[in-house]
Write a protein that holds these residues in place. Structure first.
Motif, PDB file in Angstrom:
ATOM      1  N   THR A 109       0.828  -1.168  -0.042  1.00 47.87           N
ATOM      2  CA  THR A 109      -0.008   0.066   0.011  1.00 47.87           C
ATOM      3  C   THR A 109       0.841   1.410  -0.107  1.00 47.87           C
ATOM      4  N   SER A 110       2.258   1.162   0.695  1.00 45.06           N
ATOM      5  CA  SER A 110       3.065   2.386   0.699  1.00 45.06           C
ATOM      6  C   SER A 110       3.598   2.505  -0.648  1.00 45.06           C
ATOM      7  N   TRP A 111       3.686   1.405  -1.278  1.00 44.97           N
ATOM      8  CA  TRP A 111       4.370   1.534  -2.721  1.00 44.97           C
ATOM      9  C   TRP A 111       3.470   2.130  -3.575  1.00 44.97           C
ATOM     10  N   LEU A 112       2.041   1.538  -3.506  1.00 45.63           N
ATOM     11  CA  LEU A 112       1.226   2.095  -4.565  1.00 45.63           C
ATOM     12  C   LEU A 112       1.055   3.575  -4.398  1.00 45.63           C
ATOM     13  N   TYR A 113       0.971   4.281  -3.092  1.00 50.98           N
ATOM     14  CA  TYR A 113       0.722   5.468  -2.656  1.00 50.98           C
ATOM     15  C   TYR A 113       1.987   6.370  -3.139  1.00 50.98           C
ATOM     16  N   ASP A 144      -7.043  -5.856  -0.938  1.00 48.37           N
ATOM     17  CA  ASP A 144      -7.797  -5.730  -2.247  1.00 48.37           C
ATOM     18  C   ASP A 144      -8.421  -4.416  -2.135  1.00 48.37           C
ATOM     19  N   ALA A 145      -8.888  -3.844  -1.046  1.00 51.68           N
ATOM     20  CA  ALA A 145      -9.522  -2.688  -1.131  1.00 51.68           C
ATOM     21  C   ALA A 145      -8.749  -1.599  -1.568  1.00 51.68           C
ATOM     22  N   ALA A 146      -7.267  -1.538  -1.134  1.00 48.56           N
ATOM     23  CA  ALA A 146      -6.387  -0.628  -1.816  1.00 48.56           C
ATOM     24  C   ALA A 146      -6.126  -0.942  -3.164  1.00 48.56           C
ATOM     25  N   SER A 147      -6.161  -2.137  -3.718  1.00 47.85           N
ATOM     26  CA  SER A 147      -5.908  -2.356  -5.003  1.00 47.85           C
ATOM     27  C   SER A 147      -7.071  -2.214  -5.992  1.00 47.85           C
ATOM     28  N   MET A 148      -8.239  -2.125  -5.695  1.00 47.36           N
ATOM     29  CA  MET A 148      -9.202  -2.205  -6.643  1.00 47.36           C
ATOM     30  C   MET A 148      -9.542  -0.705  -7.154  1.00 47.36           C
ATOM     31  N   PRO A 149      -9.239   0.211  -6.208  1.00 52.25           N
ATOM     32  CA  PRO A 149      -9.417   1.785  -6.855  1.00 52.25           C
ATOM     33  C   PRO A 149      -8.160   1.870  -7.855  1.00 52.25           C
TER      34      PRO A 149
END
Lengths: 442, 775, 157
Positions: free
Chosen positions: A358-362, A398-403
């Motif tokens: 999640t930190s990488w995505l952000y 999953d919730a972080a990935s779907m958006p």
């Protein structure tokens, strides 16, 4: 502001005025009659659960699991302690329906939980309330005092021999506690880190005892189901999508707020109820089920109906019923950046893919938004989401990935523009005007 | 249940996980957070495997096996998931293995070879995590290396029984820490270093002193407490660099205590004695071995011929090897003296000669987990026996009822069924009360002498717990053996065991508490106490430091100072020996000699030296053998320690014979408490033996702080002293000035003053009367 | 460390849970300690841990996990501004910037007079009232346009 509008209302009936939440008001509206009947008739536990099953009530917290079925998982003959837990830790961006239920109709939750306790043989319950709505935590405690004084909770309810006590537990700023096993950990006085399942709460829940957890709105619906009968409740919605549901509408609409409508109502109707688009601007996108649900472009959304199947067909999830409406002034990169920050910030830190991913995505979305995007970033983001999804204990990954996946899928050009031109397709002043901060009046 | 893993079929019991089954069929599934002794966290996600019909990969460590399940640990789906997790683990992990202390023995490094990419796709700044100071044993200087597996946290909660480390914060800022600036104080803390799969928690004393591939690994046995933990000693250039546990499920499982792990520092300490020394004109001078041994043999012969053999006495440490103990008693008996003992902390010898056999634990360590109830009598449990206490902790967590009857209210970190804390003088009475309660519960005749005892509710609860269930045990701890009425406690424990059907046993103080009996290092004349109470002309001391190791150090030191000859066989040349020794013979510690320890369950464990002797030091058994030769005694012709051992126990023995805790002909005679102030002496864990005393890192721990005079508030008030003031303690002719400390766990009328410490060495009996006044 | 008033309130919380589950009251107890002190010092965390019979580091885990606890001193008023997406769409980010300008401080800073600390916050579950703020973890303020913010700041004395 109360529940703003309703088609075929139940939960929101009679909810005006400052005193609607009081016991006297609730009783006047027919409150506690369902509990009274269940207790006085000594209704068999199975019959109560059957009635809930017949209503096809699906969990209103987001996952939509059939409530009656969930209740039937509880080992009814288990001799030790059992618990009923209400999840009022409403913190999914866009969702604010439980807040209104707690504000205007707390006794419906108490009554629903007492009936649930009876049906499953649990003598104790907790309502876990989002720490940020502190005033409603205090209000709920007051409502509990009223109910206890009137004999609706406590020992030997209405002389039935059945005892059920209920307490409020507040959160203190952790979105993840909305996940049911994290919520249990939190009640136990620990960090809200989700548990691996199995075992499921029905066999190993609060303090290791059989536990059923339902959402506020789910419990609040129980008295209505018991009063009108499961079948009649089902009639209020579409098949497989029983009852009415509260939808929280936020974002670029004229009248953000909660709307109670039968499941299956067209999105267009809901948008109209919410006063239409702010400033008459055009709808660009909508997240129909809370921030974790995939974003849906305007055209698809305008043809969708607001029920579990309808939204699924539109490529998203009904989730908690939080409808985030975005108009053409919205920068989709910025919108995603904010959501990605949220999931990064709220990751409990337990599982490797979520904690690191999640930190990488952000960080990557943040770079793109700030003109530091690199070619290949979009593929990288998609690849990281695939490595997170389905690899974690709970659904936050999953919730972080779907958006991320859905924003890139539907608005790839906009992201590519950011990377190539180091700026937004939507001029900043246009974005700013969209918020209406300096022009809106209440 | 049947499960197929990578095509191999396994039958596993209900409740097994995929990981269990995989281990059974020998399929390796990569993992970090999973550990066989810890609860399942399922947080690292490295063990994701493919399960037929499951849409997502599942963690092998946490997924229960279902009948007919088909698992693929190396399918494309599984490996993709595992590689994905590895990438996440590495994005914030420093990629500087060459300068990491864990390099070469790092699970992350090893698995990264198989599952990591060759280049990183992560182009952002890495996480920075601040270092923490958690005390002298564990280094947490490199916390950016942490992969958040929480093994260390779970170890504290589940094995050590105290949560000292936690994971603070959340998301990627989660970090392992103690509570703001605290140290990690558990006596088992070093195991967290082993558990840490990366270089986040490392050994502070070992740090950057060697690379794992430079170390040779040698098997050894712990010379400290009576468990006989199995060790791997790591050696570089003939120096012991590190000590690690060697898995032995039946003995130490996969753990060792910090004392066992870090005492090795004493082996390399400057206090080591490198050459024999003889006192000449009042000063100790280095001499050659032949000079020293010649001197000793002549001096001994002179004293025997001038004053008789009875004027000789020998005292050995119970941490000496079986072979040393055997040859020492043989030497003494050869010279005609029966004044030999290996129990320096014992006071009551009235059961000597009345025992049914060699006192021992009464059961095997591995049987503890199956006990339904346990009573431990007279023990500073956690500090006396860290691993034994750990087993009881696990038992109590499961369902076993563990009770403690002692003079120590220290937190055992065990979920106790019942606890009675009484003064040492009341200990026999308190045990008698449990005996009486058991007799009453069973409607049996109350043993004679217990008529006037009125069992309290706790005694009854303990008695009841010992009557329930299949297997129960009564254990006598170190303090019970050191107690002035040790034989009474023994008799009562045997009686309690008889009444309840429990086994009775001794936890045992030291590595060879059982072995000393087998070696017959026991008095036929004066015992360990009497040999100082009735001063002798000459003493031979084997590995023992009487000013710290004796029940009454004051008396012992006085006798030694008055003796014509004191010969010490010791690895160390420092300390009080300088005052009283006439001859210092440098013998080797356990790492430089072969020998055997017989642990408390009667398991004989022989070991060999792992490094060459330091300087001119020689194995104790060899020194004693040569002395025997010089004294022309018969039976000193062994060429190896194995030959010595085989004289004591038949070759090939695993568990020794002759173990028996029965005692006969010791009449019960319970004494009523005297009104005077009593001393309670614990033997602090890091002062308990000569090695621990000289281990520098252990000496910096909280367990090594100087002793205080601990009393409860009522006692403090009675003595008109307050917490924090200096007090003068007096026993006999000796005194010590310590700080008074309020401690409500100390029984009324008692003052707790540790033994085995230089600041209290001038005092007398461990459990005797003591005088305390404001200094 | 904890006043008798605080302890009384903590006792009320403990009573909500089974007798052997005192630790369940830790979140409430930490919130009460924070109310008493204005923030959560390590001494306060330890006092709570000891009172509830739990390891101090376990209480510390809780105190650092939930973000409404302040482990550093804050101003007399802590204003938390939601900037999450639904609030952002209705001016949450603008409201935060407006506050920063008005107060002359950034997020996680306190005004020189020690009166106001500004925090950026996650979803408060009141997106229909956007922009939303919370004062001192207790009072939720809805529809915070410039005029409302000015009014609030005038109140915070």
């Amino acid at each position: 502001m109360a529940i703003l509008g309703a088609l075929n209302p139940m939960l929101s009936v009679g909810l005006d005025g400052d005193k609607a939440w009081r016991l006297a008001d609730y009783v006047k509206r027919g409150g506690y009659s369902a509990l009274r009947r269940v207790l006085e008739q000594k209704m068999p536990q199975g019959e109560v659960i059957n009635e809930v099953k017949k209503s096809v009530l699906r969990g209103r917290g987001g996952a939509g699991f059939p409530t009656g079925l969930k209740w039937s998982f509880m080992p009814r003959s288990f001799p030790g302690d059992k618990y009923v837990v209400c999840n009022s830790d409403e913190g999914e961006p866009g969702t604010f329906k439980d807040r209104d239920i707690l504000r205007y109709n707390p006794h419906s939750v108490i009554e629903g939980m007492a009936i649930a306790g009876y049906a499953m043989g649990a003598a104790r319950g907790y309502n876990y309330i989002h720490g940020e709505v502190w005033e409603l935590y205090e209000r709920f405690e007051e409502a509990l005092d009223e109910a206890r004084a009137a004999g609706f909770i406590g020992s030997d309810l209405l002389g039935s021999g059945f005892s059920f006590d209920l307490f409020a537990h507040h959160g203190y700023g952790a979105y993840i506690c909305g996940e049911e096993t994290a919520l249990l950990e939190s009640i136990e006085g620990k960090k809200g880190q989700p548990r691996f399942k199995p075992p499921f709460p029905a066999s190993f829940g609060l303090y290791g005892k059989p536990t059923t957890i339902n959402n506020t709105e789910t419990f609040a619906s129980i008295p209505y189901i018991m009063n009108m009968g499961g079948e009649a409740y089902l009639e209020a919605g579409k098949p497989n999508n029983g009852g009415t549901k509260l939808f929280s509408v936020s974002g670029h609409v004229n009248r953000p707020g909660n709307y109670e409508i039968p499941l299956g109502t067209p999105f267009a109707t809901l948008l109209e109820m919410a006063g239409g688009m702010r400033g008459g601007r055009k709808l660009k996108a909508c997240i129909p089920g809370g921030s974790s649900a995939p974003v849906v472009p305007a055209a698809t959304m305008m043809n969708a109906t607001m029920d579990y199947d309808g939204i699924s067909k539109a490529g998203s999830m009904l989730g908690s019923g939080a409808v985030i409406v975005m108009d053409e002034t919205t920068c989709m990169v910025k919108a995603l950046e904010r959501l990605s920050f949220f999931y990064y910030e709220e990751s409990c830190g337990q599982c490797t893919p979520c904690r690191e991913g999640t930190s990488w995505l952000y960080k990557v979305v943040h770079r793109i938004e700030n003109g530091q995007g690199r070619p290949g970033d979009l593929d990288l983001l998609e690849s990281v989401t695939t490595n997170i999804m389905g690899r974690t204990i709970c659904a936050l990954g999953d919730a972080a990935s779907m958006p991320v996946q859905s924003f890139i899928k539907h608005y790839r050009d906009e992201f590519a523009y950011h990377i190539e031109h180091k700026k937004c397709l939507v001029p900043v002043d246009v974005q700013r005007a969209g918020s209406g901060f300096f022009t809106a009046t209440v | 249940m049947e499960i197929e893993i990578d095509g191999k079929i396994a039958q596993v019991p209900d409740g097994s996980t995929i990981m269990d089954a995989a281990q059974q069929v020998g399929a390796y599934i990569p993992h970090f957070c999973y550990h066989k002794k810890l609860s399942i966290a399922a947080n690292c996600r490295m063990c994701l495997v493919q399960v037929e019909k499951a849409p997502k990969p599942l963690p092998a460590c946490a997924t229960p096996v279902t009948n007919g399940m088909k698992v693929f640990t190396h399918s494309e789906l599984a490996v993709k998931a595992q590689k994905g997790v590895m990438e996440f683990l590495l994005i914030n992990h420093p990629l500087d293995c060459p300068i990491c202390d864990q390099g070469g023995e790092c699970q992350l490094q090893d698995l990264a070879v198989g599952y990591g990419g060759s280049a990183s796709r992560f182009q952002e700044d890495k996480r920075v995590v601040f270092h923490k100071d958690v005390g002298p044993l564990i280094s947490m200087q490199e916390m950016a290396r942490c992969i958040h597996c929480t093994r260390c946290v779970r170890f504290g909660q589940e094995i050590a029984g105290v949560m000292e480390l936690g994971m603070a914060n959340r998301n990627m800022h989660s970090e392992i820490t103690t509570f703001v600036g605290r140290s990690v104080d558990s006596e088992l803390s070093g195991n967290m270093i082993d558990l840490c799969p990366v270089g986040a928690l490392t050994s502070r004393p070992f740090r950057y002193s060697a690379r794992s591939w430079e170390l040779s690994r040698r098997r050894s046995i712990s010379p400290h407490d009576s468990i006989g933990a199995n060790l791997t000693v790591q050696v570089k250039n003939n120096v012991v660099m590190r000590v690690l546990p060697r898995d032995n499920e039946d003995v130490n499982e996969c753990w060792i205590s910090d004392k066992e792990r870090f005492s090795y520092e004493a082996l390399n300490s400057p206090a080591r004695l490198g050459r024999p020394m003889i006192r000449v004109d009042g000063a100790l001078r280095e001499v050659d071995w032949n000079v020293a041994l010649d001197y000793v043999s002549h001096a001994l012969k002179d004293i025997v011929s001038n004053s008789g053999a009875a004027s000789l006495a020998a005292l050995a440490s119970p941490q000496s090897t079986l072979e040393e103990l055997y040859l020492l008693q043989k030497l003494m008996h050869g010279l005609g003296s029966g004044n030999v003992d290996f129990r320096p902390r014992r006071r009551d010898f009235s059961a000597d000669g009345k025992l049914g056999g060699v006192p021992w634990l009464g059961l095997q360590l591995s049987e503890i987990k199956n006990l339904d109830a346990v009573l431990v009598v007279g023990s500073f449990l956690r500090k006396d026996h860290p691993l034994f206490a750990q087993r009881l902790r696990q038992l109590a967590k499961k369902s076993g009822k563990v009770s403690l009857l002692s003079s120590s209210g220290d937190d055992s970190l065990i979920n106790l069924h019942a606890q009675l804390t009484v003064s040492p003088a009341d200990l026999p009475l308190a045990l008698a009360a449990v005996v009486k309660a058991a007799a009453q519960l069973k409607n049996e005749a109350v043993p004679a002498g217990l008529d006037s005892i009125d069992p309290c509710a706790t005694s009854q609860a303990i008695a009841r717990s010992l009557l329930d269930g299949e297997k129960r045990a009564v254990f006598l701890g170190n303090a019970a053996e050191q107690h002035p009425q040790a034989a009474q406690l023994h008799v009562l424990a045997v009686e309690l065991a008889r009444l309840t059907g429990a086994t009775c046993g001794f936890i045992g103080e030291a590595a060879n508490s059982v072995g000393g009996h087998l070696a017959k290092a026991l008095p036929t004349a004066l015992n360990a106490y009497e040999m100082f109470a009735q001063p002798r002309k000459a003493y031979i001391l084997l590995g023992v430091e009487p000013e710290l190791d004796c029940y009454d150090p004051q008396q012992a030191v006085a006798a030694l100072k008055g003796a014509a000859l004191v010969v010490m066989l010791t690895p160390f040349g420092d300390g009080a020996a300088q005052d009283y020794a006439d001859v210092l013979l440098p013998i080797t510690p356990f790492t430089e000699t072969s020998g055997s320890f017989v642990n408390t369950e009667g398991r004989i464990q022989s070991f060999t030296g792992v490094v060459r002797p330091l300087g001119d030091a020689r194995p104790g058994w060899k020194v004693l053998r040569v002395l025997g030769n010089l004294l022309a005694l018969a039976g000193f012709d062994q060429n190896s320690s194995e030959q010595v051992r085989d004289e004591i126990v038949p070759a090939g023995t695993t568990f020794v014979a002759g173990l028996d805790n029965r005692v006969s002909d010791v009449p019960l005679s319970l004494m009523v408490t005297a009104g005077e102030l009593q001393r309670i002496a614990d033997v602090p864990i890091y002062f308990a033996d000569p090695l621990a005393r000289r281990a520098s890192a252990l000496q910096k721990t909280r367990d090594a702080v100087a002793p205080t005079a601990r009393m409860n508030a009522a006692t403090l008030a009675r003595l008109a002293v307050t917490d924090g003031v200096p007090v003068r303690l007096r026993q006999g002719n000796g005194e010590a000035v310590l700080t008074a400390r309020a401690d409500e766990t100390v029984p009324a009328g008692c003052v707790r003053v540790a033994a085995a410490h230089v600041t209290t060495a001038a005092l007398g009996e461990m459990f005797g009367a003591i005088n305390v006044e404001r200094a | 460390m904890l006043t008798s008033e605080s302890l009384k309130r903590i006792d009320r919380e403990i009573a909500k849970y089974p007798v052997d589950q005192k630790q369940s009251a830790v979140m409430a107890a930490l919130a009460i300690a924070q109310e008493q002190q204005g923030w959560l010092s390590s001494e306060a965390i330890e006092a709570v841990a000891n009172y509830l019979g739990m390891a101090p580091v376990a209480a510390y885990e809780v105190a650092t996990f939930y973000n409404m606890y302040d482990l550093k001193p804050v101003g007399k008023y802590k204003v938390s501004v939601c900037t999450n997406l639904p609030c952002m769409l209705s001016g949450g980010v603008d409201a935060g910037e407006y506050l920063q300008k008005k107060l002359g401080i950034g997020y996680n800073e306190t005004t020189a007079d020690g009166l106001v600390t500004l925090k950026e916050s996650e979803c408060m579950g009141a997106c229909g009232d956007a922009p939303v703020m919370i004062v001192n973890n207790r009072r939720m303020c809805s529809w915070m346009n410039p005029e409302q913010i000015d009014k609030l700041l005038a109140e915070l004395k």
